[in-house]
Design a protein around this motif. Sequence first.
Motif, PDB file in Angstrom:
ATOM      1  N   ASN A 178      -1.798  20.156  18.572  1.00 52.08           N
ATOM      2  CA  ASN A 178      -1.562  19.155  17.534  1.00 52.08           C
ATOM      3  C   ASN A 178      -2.743  19.033  16.596  1.00 52.08           C
ATOM      4  O   ASN A 178      -3.880  19.286  16.981  1.00 52.08           O
ATOM      5  N   ASP A 179      -2.457  18.605  15.374  1.00 45.04           N
ATOM      6  CA  ASP A 179      -3.471  18.105  14.463  1.00 45.04           C
ATOM      7  C   ASP A 179      -3.357  16.581  14.502  1.00 45.04           C
ATOM      8  O   ASP A 179      -2.334  16.037  14.931  1.00 45.04           O
ATOM      9  N   TYR A 180      -4.398  15.905  14.035  1.00 43.90           N
ATOM     10  CA  TYR A 180      -4.411  14.443  14.079  1.00 43.90           C
ATOM     11  C   TYR A 180      -4.826  13.878  12.738  1.00 43.90           C
ATOM     12  O   TYR A 180      -5.516  14.521  11.964  1.00 43.90           O
ATOM     13  N   ILE A 181      -4.391  12.635  12.504  1.00 36.89           N
ATOM     14  CA  ILE A 181      -4.784  11.882  11.317  1.00 36.89           C
ATOM     15  C   ILE A 181      -5.139  10.471  11.773  1.00 36.89           C
ATOM     16  O   ILE A 181      -4.404   9.869  12.553  1.00 36.89           O
ATOM     17  N   PHE A 182      -6.271   9.953  11.313  1.00 35.36           N
ATOM     18  CA  PHE A 182      -6.659   8.566  11.542  1.00 35.36           C
ATOM     19  C   PHE A 182      -6.314   7.773  10.288  1.00 35.36           C
ATOM     20  O   PHE A 182      -6.589   8.225   9.182  1.00 35.36           O
ATOM     21  N   VAL A 183      -5.734   6.599  10.467  1.00 41.30           N
ATOM     22  CA  VAL A 183      -5.451   5.718   9.332  1.00 41.30           C
ATOM     23  C   VAL A 183      -6.093   4.377   9.634  1.00 41.30           C
ATOM     24  O   VAL A 183      -5.797   3.761  10.656  1.00 41.30           O
ATOM     25  N   GLU A 184      -6.959   3.957   8.744  1.00 37.97           N
ATOM     26  CA  GLU A 184      -7.731   2.733   8.963  1.00 37.97           C
ATOM     27  C   GLU A 184      -6.993   1.520   8.427  1.00 37.97           C
ATOM     28  O   GLU A 184      -7.079   1.204   7.250  1.00 37.97           O
ATOM     29  N   GLY A 185      -6.222   0.875   9.279  1.00 36.20           N
ATOM     30  CA  GLY A 185      -5.653  -0.414   8.931  1.00 36.20           C
ATOM     31  C   GLY A 185      -4.211  -0.462   8.476  1.00 36.20           C
ATOM     32  O   GLY A 185      -3.688  -1.550   8.272  1.00 36.20           O
ATOM     33  N   ARG A 186      -3.545   0.675   8.317  1.00 34.32           N
ATOM     34  CA  ARG A 186      -2.143   0.651   7.881  1.00 34.32           C
ATOM     35  C   ARG A 186      -1.359   1.707   8.636  1.00 34.32           C
ATOM     36  O   ARG A 186      -1.822   2.823   8.791  1.00 34.32           O
ATOM     37  N   PRO A 187      -0.158   1.370   9.079  1.00 31.83           N
ATOM     38  CA  PRO A 187       0.664   2.391   9.740  1.00 31.83           C
ATOM     39  C   PRO A 187       1.256   3.359   8.724  1.00 31.83           C
ATOM     40  O   PRO A 187       1.379   3.047   7.541  1.00 31.83           O
ATOM     41  N   ILE A 188       1.617   4.532   9.191  1.00 32.48           N
ATOM     42  CA  ILE A 188       2.295   5.516   8.359  1.00 32.48           C
ATOM     43  C   ILE A 188       3.799   5.354   8.544  1.00 32.48           C
ATOM     44  O   ILE A 188       4.288   5.275   9.673  1.00 32.48           O
ATOM     45  N   VAL A 189       4.528   5.292   7.448  1.00 26.78           N
ATOM     46  CA  VAL A 189       5.982   5.221   7.491  1.00 26.78           C
ATOM     47  C   VAL A 189       6.562   6.626   7.567  1.00 26.78           C
ATOM     48  O   VAL A 189       7.449   6.907   8.359  1.00 26.78           O
ATOM     49  N   ARG A 190       6.034   7.536   6.720  1.00 26.41           N
ATOM     50  CA  ARG A 190       6.494   8.922   6.756  1.00 26.41           C
ATOM     51  C   ARG A 190       5.470   9.830   6.092  1.00 26.41           C
ATOM     52  O   ARG A 190       4.667   9.396   5.282  1.00 26.41           O
ATOM     53  N   LEU A 191       5.543  11.078   6.474  1.00 30.05           N
ATOM     54  CA  LEU A 191       4.744  12.136   5.866  1.00 30.05           C
ATOM     55  C   LEU A 191       5.712  13.076   5.178  1.00 30.05           C
ATOM     56  O   LEU A 191       6.654  13.561   5.791  1.00 30.05           O
ATOM     57  N   GLU A 192       5.475  13.344   3.922  1.00 27.17           N
ATOM     58  CA  GLU A 192       6.391  14.156   3.137  1.00 27.17           C
ATOM     59  C   GLU A 192       5.673  15.407   2.626  1.00 27.17           C
ATOM     60  O   GLU A 192       4.559  15.322   2.109  1.00 27.17           O
ATOM     61  N   LYS A 193       6.308  16.555   2.781  1.00 28.30           N
ATOM     62  CA  LYS A 193       5.746  17.804   2.267  1.00 28.30           C
ATOM     63  C   LYS A 193       5.796  17.796   0.748  1.00 28.30           C
ATOM     64  O   LYS A 193       6.760  17.338   0.151  1.00 28.30           O
ATOM     65  N   LEU A 194       4.745  18.319   0.142  1.00 28.69           N
ATOM     66  CA  LEU A 194       4.698  18.458  -1.307  1.00 28.69           C
ATOM     67  C   LEU A 194       4.762  19.930  -1.668  1.00 28.69           C
ATOM     68  O   LEU A 194       4.135  20.756  -1.004  1.00 28.69           O
ATOM     69  N   PRO A 195       5.486  20.287  -2.705  1.00 29.49           N
ATOM     70  CA  PRO A 195       5.535  21.703  -3.086  1.00 29.49           C
ATOM     71  C   PRO A 195       4.196  22.194  -3.628  1.00 29.49           C
ATOM     72  O   PRO A 195       3.872  23.355  -3.517  1.00 29.49           O
ATOM     73  N   TRP A 196       3.373  21.287  -4.210  1.00 30.36           N
ATOM     74  CA  TRP A 196       2.050  21.636  -4.713  1.00 30.36           C
ATOM     75  C   TRP A 196       1.311  20.340  -5.019  1.00 30.36           C
ATOM     76  O   TRP A 196       1.894  19.275  -5.097  1.00 30.36           O
ATOM     77  N   ASP A 197       0.006  20.431  -5.146  1.00 28.01           N
ATOM     78  CA  ASP A 197      -0.786  19.335  -5.681  1.00 28.01           C
ATOM     79  C   ASP A 197      -1.949  19.916  -6.464  1.00 28.01           C
ATOM     80  O   ASP A 197      -2.038  21.137  -6.636  1.00 28.01           O
ATOM     81  N   GLN A 198      -2.842  19.088  -6.917  1.00 28.71           N
ATOM     82  CA  GLN A 198      -3.839  19.533  -7.879  1.00 28.71           C
ATOM     83  C   GLN A 198      -5.174  19.921  -7.252  1.00 28.71           C
ATOM     84  O   GLN A 198      -6.195  19.827  -7.911  1.00 28.71           O
ATOM     85  N   CYS A 199      -5.182  20.373  -6.016  1.00 29.72           N
ATOM     86  CA  CYS A 199      -6.429  20.793  -5.385  1.00 29.72           C
ATOM     87  C   CYS A 199      -6.832  22.157  -5.915  1.00 29.72           C
ATOM     88  O   CYS A 199      -6.207  23.156  -5.594  1.00 29.72           O
ATOM     89  N   SER A 200      -7.868  22.203  -6.687  1.00 36.82           N
ATOM     90  CA  SER A 200      -8.329  23.490  -7.194  1.00 36.82           C
ATOM     91  C   SER A 200      -9.288  24.161  -6.222  1.00 36.82           C
ATOM     92  O   SER A 200      -9.561  25.340  -6.335  1.00 36.82           O
TER      93      SER A 200
END
Length: 153
Positions: A93-115
């Motif tokens: 598994n990979d993990y994600i920490f969220v400080e103070g808010r629950p996650i409702v959903r994780l959605e795949k993105l076709p792309w983003d602006q990370c150069s």
Amino acid sequence: MKKVFKKIYIIFISLLSLWIALECFWFFYGYVWFEEEHNAHLAIPDEEEPNGIASFVISSTDDLQRYLNDREFYGHLPFEGNLIVDSLDFANNDYIFVEGRPIVRLEKLPWDQCSFYDSDTLTPIYIEYGEPISHKVYLYKIKPKNKYRKECG
């Protein structure tokens, strides 16, 4: 006149079928499987205001240590509670920490602006948060391993 209605009907049915097919595809392939990990009972100290922001996708104990060090480097207090690192299954598994808010959903993105990502091997994910903000630190496991990264922004 019948031919016109027949053509309109065929176009309407075709578009409706295409829309249903896209919705089904997005339903099955547009979301990331994640689950809250209950092996950690962490909290943000009362002296600190929770920011409700997620960590990057953590894939190893080294990444976890880097996240905790970066957090303290930027002036945050250490988390309260206990985190048994051995109980985290970094092999599967990979993990994600969220400080103070629950996650409702994780959605795949076709792309983003990370150069700064040279590789297209990691799929960016958008995090939809729940409310309200609390002092709890949420820990989520994500499957499959080494497939996702947090979106830029």
